[in-house]
Write an enzyme that holds these catalytic residues in place. Sequence first.
Site, PDB file in Angstrom:
ATOM      1  N   ASP A 167       0.839  -1.187   0.000  1.00 25.15           N
ATOM      2  CA  ASP A 167       0.000   0.000   0.000  1.00 25.15           C
ATOM      3  C   ASP A 167       0.880   1.246   0.000  1.00 25.15           C
ATOM      4  O   ASP A 167       1.952   1.266   0.610  1.00 25.15           O
ATOM      5  CB  ASP A 167      -0.893  -0.015   1.247  1.00 25.15           C
ATOM      6  CG  ASP A 167      -1.815   1.173   1.325  1.00 25.15           C
ATOM      7  OD1 ASP A 167      -2.714   1.282   0.469  1.00 25.15           O
ATOM      8  OD2 ASP A 167      -1.630   2.011   2.228  1.00 25.15           O
ATOM      9  N   GLU A 213       1.256  -0.200  -4.965  1.00 25.98           N
ATOM     10  CA  GLU A 213       0.209   0.770  -5.275  1.00 25.98           C
ATOM     11  C   GLU A 213       0.890   2.058  -5.735  1.00 25.98           C
ATOM     12  O   GLU A 213       1.501   2.774  -4.952  1.00 25.98           O
ATOM     13  CB  GLU A 213      -0.658   1.069  -4.050  1.00 25.98           C
ATOM     14  CG  GLU A 213      -1.773   2.059  -4.378  1.00 25.98           C
ATOM     15  CD  GLU A 213      -2.432   2.676  -3.156  1.00 25.98           C
ATOM     16  OE1 GLU A 213      -3.508   3.274  -3.322  1.00 25.98           O
ATOM     17  OE2 GLU A 213      -1.867   2.570  -2.042  1.00 25.98           O
TER      18      GLU A 213
END
Length: 458
Positions: free
Chosen positions: A189, A218
């Site tokens: 993330d 990400e």
Amino acid sequence: MEAKIGYQIFPDRFFSYYNRGNTPWDMPIVKDFNSGKRLYGGDLKGIEEKIYYLKKLNIDFIYLTPIFKANSNHRYDAKDFFEIDPVLGDAKDLKSLINKLHENKIELCLDIALNHMSNESDWFKKALNGEKEKAFFRYENNDFTYWRDHRSLVELNLENEELQKILWKDENSVIKKWTKLGVDHWRLDCAYDLGFEILEDIVKNIKSLGENHEIIGEVWAYPKDWIKIMDGIMNYYYTIIIINLLNNKLKGRTASDILKKTIYDSGLKILKSWNMLSSHDSARIKNIFGDKWKLAVAMQFTLPGSPMIYYGEEIGMEGEHDPFCRGVMEWDNVNENNETLKFYLKLIDLFNNSISLKKGKYYEVISNDDEILAYYRKYSSIRDGKLIVINPTSQEKEIQLYFEESWLLDAMHLFDHFSDNELYIEMGSVKGKIPPNSFGIFHMKEKEYKTYSAYKRL
């Protein structure tokens, strides 16, 4: 290297086995102050109960948004990376899920937010008291720093060597603990927040447990530099191209130029990157694309990369931006009469049986019409070649296409997998008509005649 099909699950909303939630499963999504706190009770055992469905979909891996103990239903605000959120289950439930997935030849990718954690974590409470954990958090101008200034998400000081050992370096670190349990891959993330040097160190330590472990970041940016470090990224750069093309804000000719450069700069790792259309962070496909949603999904499955299906898209679930895109899985709509599901199953089957879509090179296709986007995928032979044509306009288009394929033999045809449309080969180019707001995935038939084949010595 080849592309795979992924399936993203927001664990709290997929299926509940233990019923540990605080919200009835049939309660509609409501946007208010408590949206992030409502737990519908989806859990790891619930996902395991539905593996038969994932197997029927014929996907290659599932990606779970965070499962660690947290202060919300999305769990990007971890309180303890070493513990699974008890609403979801425990380490035994995760191991059981992994084993069952592997029995069915499905891999597991876990999500982890290393950039920040909850302001209610024990670490941060100790940091506020001036204990040694204060060094675990970023501190500037006499204050801690918070991700995008959300006070619930305190940023971690990932330059701290002790913290690095705890999170990814030591043999009993967070990343290595769960990888050794059987987790196949990791989604990082906010990878763009971690920076190149830290990303390289995380990747090196995960790869020390086996090169087969893939790390996807990400990244909401141009892939080139990021893809050098990780196995791939969430390719949101594709997403904005598709959105603008189908909204007629980007000409097909221009989209083709951008895609060619992006794919060239990314190299083979583009195949491992996730082709994104929707997720827990965005509205759902039908809400974004309306009547053109099939065109978007066709591009998702035919551009170089690994198509990522957000749970429920395959059965036509709708929902605007967070929290409405995080509705519970509508299991009653999983049936043989669901037209959206039929479309997805056909596209998944085509992908799984097409070496050109899984491993093939991308070729630019030049059209006589600037509003048309066309491209060609081929691995080794025209037998496996796929010509993709997208007409995002409201007019029927008469097209002539030019691209690098020496085996486009005169007076033969290309046939669409999804309609009865045919294109005609004329002196090495391809011509025909494309209906308005439509797509085609065209292929050759080795024999168009009863006895004769122009490709007999191919």
